[in-house]
Design a protein around this motif. Structure first.
Motif, PDB file in Angstrom:
ATOM      1  N   GLN A   1       0.807  -1.221   0.000  1.00 30.01           N
ATOM      2  CA  GLN A   1       0.000   0.000   0.000  1.00 30.01           C
ATOM      3  C   GLN A   1       0.842   1.273   0.000  1.00 30.01           C
ATOM      4  O   GLN A   1       0.328   2.335  -0.350  1.00 30.01           O
ATOM      5  N   THR A   2       2.106   1.189   0.383  1.00 34.25           N
ATOM      6  CA  THR A   2       2.973   2.365   0.330  1.00 34.25           C
ATOM      7  C   THR A   2       3.767   2.447  -0.967  1.00 34.25           C
ATOM      8  O   THR A   2       4.554   3.376  -1.146  1.00 34.25           O
ATOM      9  N   GLY A   3       3.569   1.491  -1.870  1.00 36.33           N
ATOM     10  CA  GLY A   3       4.271   1.509  -3.145  1.00 36.33           C
ATOM     11  C   GLY A   3       5.598   0.794  -3.124  1.00 36.33           C
ATOM     12  O   GLY A   3       6.411   0.975  -4.031  1.00 36.33           O
ATOM     13  N   GLY A   4       5.832  -0.032  -2.104  1.00 33.43           N
ATOM     14  CA  GLY A   4       7.091  -0.769  -2.000  1.00 33.43           C
ATOM     15  C   GLY A   4       7.027  -2.119  -2.677  1.00 33.43           C
ATOM     16  O   GLY A   4       6.222  -2.346  -3.583  1.00 33.43           O
ATOM     17  N   ARG A   5       7.858  -3.028  -2.192  1.00 40.48           N
ATOM     18  CA  ARG A   5       7.948  -4.362  -2.792  1.00 40.48           C
ATOM     19  C   ARG A   5       7.843  -5.430  -1.701  1.00 40.48           C
ATOM     20  O   ARG A   5       8.252  -5.209  -0.560  1.00 40.48           O
ATOM     21  N   VAL A   6       7.345  -6.602  -2.086  1.00 43.02           N
ATOM     22  CA  VAL A   6       7.378  -7.802  -1.257  1.00 43.02           C
ATOM     23  C   VAL A   6       8.325  -8.775  -1.944  1.00 43.02           C
ATOM     24  O   VAL A   6       8.018  -9.274  -3.034  1.00 43.02           O
ATOM     25  N   LEU A   7       9.482  -9.019  -1.331  1.00 41.68           N
ATOM     26  CA  LEU A   7      10.512  -9.852  -1.946  1.00 41.68           C
ATOM     27  C   LEU A   7      10.769 -11.101  -1.108  1.00 41.68           C
ATOM     28  O   LEU A   7      10.501 -11.138   0.078  1.00 41.68           O
ATOM     29  N   GLY A   8      11.344 -12.132  -1.770  1.00 40.35           N
ATOM     30  CA  GLY A   8      11.615 -13.375  -1.081  1.00 40.35           C
ATOM     31  C   GLY A   8      10.340 -14.213  -0.960  1.00 40.35           C
ATOM     32  O   GLY A   8       9.309 -13.889  -1.554  1.00 40.35           O
ATOM     33  N   PRO A   9      10.420 -15.297  -0.187  1.00 38.15           N
ATOM     34  CA  PRO A   9      11.597 -15.652   0.591  1.00 38.15           C
ATOM     35  C   PRO A   9      12.651 -16.381  -0.236  1.00 38.15           C
ATOM     36  O   PRO A   9      12.325 -17.280  -1.006  1.00 38.15           O
ATOM     37  N   ASP A  10      13.891 -15.974  -0.083  1.00 42.93           N
ATOM     38  CA  ASP A  10      15.051 -16.704  -0.590  1.00 42.93           C
ATOM     39  C   ASP A  10      16.253 -16.264   0.220  1.00 42.93           C
ATOM     40  O   ASP A  10      16.179 -15.299   0.979  1.00 42.93           O
ATOM     41  N   ASN A  11      17.354 -16.951   0.072  1.00 46.86           N
ATOM     42  CA  ASN A  11      18.500 -16.692   0.933  1.00 46.86           C
ATOM     43  C   ASN A  11      19.497 -15.695   0.365  1.00 46.86           C
ATOM     44  O   ASN A  11      20.558 -15.487   0.958  1.00 46.86           O
ATOM     45  N   ASP A  12      19.189 -15.069  -0.761  1.00 44.31           N
ATOM     46  CA  ASP A  12      20.055 -14.005  -1.265  1.00 44.31           C
ATOM     47  C   ASP A  12      19.496 -12.671  -0.782  1.00 44.31           C
ATOM     48  O   ASP A  12      18.910 -11.894  -1.535  1.00 44.31           O
ATOM     49  N   LEU A  13      19.695 -12.391   0.503  1.00 40.39           N
ATOM     50  CA  LEU A  13      19.162 -11.159   1.077  1.00 40.39           C
ATOM     51  C   LEU A  13      19.861  -9.929   0.534  1.00 40.39           C
ATOM     52  O   LEU A  13      19.261  -8.857   0.437  1.00 40.39           O
ATOM     53  N   VAL A  14      21.131 -10.079   0.179  1.00 45.90           N
ATOM     54  CA  VAL A  14      21.865  -8.942  -0.385  1.00 45.90           C
ATOM     55  C   VAL A  14      21.191  -8.469  -1.672  1.00 45.90           C
ATOM     56  O   VAL A  14      20.981  -7.269  -1.879  1.00 45.90           O
ATOM     57  N   LYS A  15      20.838  -9.414  -2.520  1.00 41.69           N
ATOM     58  CA  LYS A  15      20.170  -9.059  -3.770  1.00 41.69           C
ATOM     59  C   LYS A  15      18.813  -8.420  -3.490  1.00 41.69           C
ATOM     60  O   LYS A  15      18.435  -7.441  -4.148  1.00 41.69           O
ATOM     61  N   GLN A  16      18.068  -8.950  -2.522  1.00 42.56           N
ATOM     62  CA  GLN A  16      16.765  -8.385  -2.195  1.00 42.56           C
ATOM     63  C   GLN A  16      16.900  -6.936  -1.714  1.00 42.56           C
ATOM     64  O   GLN A  16      16.150  -6.054  -2.142  1.00 42.56           O
ATOM     65  N   ILE A  17      17.856  -6.687  -0.822  1.00 39.27           N
ATOM     66  CA  ILE A  17      18.056  -5.328  -0.298  1.00 39.27           C
ATOM     67  C   ILE A  17      18.444  -4.378  -1.421  1.00 39.27           C
ATOM     68  O   ILE A  17      17.942  -3.250  -1.502  1.00 39.27           O
ATOM     69  N   ASN A  18      19.338  -4.820  -2.296  1.00 41.54           N
ATOM     70  CA  ASN A  18      19.759  -3.956  -3.406  1.00 41.54           C
ATOM     71  C   ASN A  18      18.605  -3.652  -4.351  1.00 41.54           C
ATOM     72  O   ASN A  18      18.531  -2.552  -4.910  1.00 41.54           O
ATOM     73  N   ARG A  19      17.712  -4.590  -4.551  1.00 45.35           N
ATOM     74  CA  ARG A  19      16.539  -4.334  -5.398  1.00 45.35           C
ATOM     75  C   ARG A  19      15.659  -3.242  -4.802  1.00 45.35           C
ATOM     76  O   ARG A  19      15.111  -2.406  -5.519  1.00 45.35           O
ATOM     77  N   CYS A  20      15.553  -3.247  -3.494  1.00 47.97           N
ATOM     78  CA  CYS A  20      14.766  -2.193  -2.837  1.00 47.97           C
ATOM     79  C   CYS A  20      15.422  -0.834  -3.052  1.00 47.97           C
ATOM     80  O   CYS A  20      14.746   0.164  -3.371  1.00 47.97           O
ATOM     81  N   ILE A  21      16.734  -0.779  -2.900  1.00 51.89           N
ATOM     82  CA  ILE A  21      17.451   0.496  -2.983  1.00 51.89           C
ATOM     83  C   ILE A  21      17.477   1.036  -4.411  1.00 51.89           C
ATOM     84  O   ILE A  21      17.695   2.235  -4.623  1.00 51.89           O
TER      85      ILE A  21
END
Length: 388
Positions: free
Chosen positions: A319-339
């Motif tokens: 609802q705030t326009g963000g993303r729902v990512l995962g679940p997977d174990n590449d958290l670095v990639k998930q965080i970078n996608r958000c940024i």
């Protein structure tokens, strides 16, 4: 869970939780930036004359946009193409705002491309490490992934970052944002995993307690960030808090009204703080009910529509326009996608109609006149009576 497990939060409970918690995470002093003194080197009382005067400095480029006062409702809008890349070069007339299905005029407009035109102040990243809701066995792994993200590129972060730790003892936060990833990583290294006192042995009461503490923490963050200018990306690392079951005999009228008050408060606080929320989760967060949150994405227009699921992490992210990512174990990639959403976006505003009653929900839809473009921004807002 039975009806005894329902949470009795109130607007007062959320808003009065003190944000001034003990600051135990290390602070980072930003290097002082020398400001030019226009009087430096000039002789007092001496008139400077020149046949061919030149500018002493070139001002930074201003954001492209309409330099008129902003409307009451302000939106940060991310526009991607079909490949997920930012769509740049849009103009005010490319945007269409529908408020409860009615068109609204774009009153102000800013375009940021992350290269020639940057947000000022810079977009802040708020990284929440949620050990309250993470399984104990996963805390060490998540810390390692966050450490890798922070130390990448020699520890030079692209965005100023604030670290927040959520435990069963409450929230602890870094006093100010920093771009020194190595310094923040040293704090993460010192976080020790421990078995939470709020666990499965508590049964339904444990779910209720985790929900209460997590929802309060999110509201506290929003209330604190609303005092600060600029846009923020809140990246919540963990599965999120429990989605409590509706009692078999339903909620009482009083409980329904309390739920509605909490939803209105949290939704409004996130919008005013310019927070876009993101849900980032490791593989351990996978469960058969991972998509249950989609049942709570509908608008909560009246107190009779309110449910605890409407305050779930993934609901807020959507609802705030963000993303729902995962679940997977590449958290670095998930965080970078958000940024990736940080610096290429649009800032638009409009005026809402006159509200007929307090907490009047308005559905929002923003579109652009470009084939295949995907728009992410707030999906709605609560309009208030004049003077409120």
């Amino acid at each position: 869970m039975g009806h005894g497990d329902c949470v009795r939060l109130s607007r007062t409970n959320l808003s009065k939780v003190a944000i001034g918690l003990s600051v135990v995470l290390a602070g980072f002093n930003a290097g002082a930036i020398a400001r030019p003194n226009p009087a430096a080197g000039a002789q007092t009382g001496q008139q400077q004359e020149s046949d061919d005067p030149v500018l002493s400095h070139r001002p930074l480029p201003k954001p492209k946009g309409l330099l008129i006062p902003e409307g009451k409702i302000k939106l940060d809008v991310v526009v991607d193409d079909s490949a997920g890349k930012p769509v740049e070069g849009l103009q005010p007339w490319d945007f269409k705002i529908l408020d409860n299905g009615q068109p609204r005029k774009v009153l102000s407009f800013r375009a940021y491309d992350g290269v020639t035109v940057m947000p000022d102040p810079p977009v802040e990243v708020i990284l929440v490490l949620d050990t309250l809701n993470l399984p104990f066995q996963q805390v060490a792994f998540v810390r390692e992934e966050i450490d890798e993200f922070l130390r990448h590129d020699g520890g030079k972060l692209k965005q100023p970052l604030t670290l927040i730790l959520l435990t069963d003892a409450g929230i602890r936060f870094q006093p100010r944002p920093s771009t020194d990833g190595n310094a923040i990583a040293s704090v993460v290294d010192g976080i020790k995993g421990s078995v939470s006192v709020i666990n499965s042995a508590m049964g339904g009461d444990g779910y209720v307690e985790r929900f209460q503490r997590s929802a309060k923490a999110m509201d506290n963050i929003a209330q604190n960030e609303a005092r600060k200018p600029g846009r923020k990306l809140l990246i919540w690392v963990g599965p999120g808090w429990p989605m409590l079951n509706r009692p078999s005999d339903g909620y009482s009228d009083k409980e329904q009204r309390r739920n509605f008050d909490n939803i209105v408060e949290l939704s409004t606080a996130l919008r005013l703080a310019r927070i876009t929320a993101y849900s980032v989760a490791p593989s351990s967060a996978a469960n058969p009910n991972a998509l249950l949150y989609k049942n709570f994405l509908n608008a909560v227009k009246t107190y009779r529509d309110a449910d605890f699921g409407n305050m779930a992490l993934k609901v807020l992210a959507t609802q705030t326009g963000g993303r729902v990512l995962g679940p997977d174990n590449d958290l670095v990639k998930q965080i970078n996608r958000c940024i990736e959403d940080a610096n290429a976006f649009y800032r638009i505003s409009f005026d809402p109609p006159v509200a007929e009653h307090a907490d009047e929900y308005h559905d929002l839809k923003v579109t652009v006149d470009k084939p295949g473009a995907m728009v992410r921004t707030n999906s709605g807002y609560y309009n208030q009576l004049a003077g409120h």
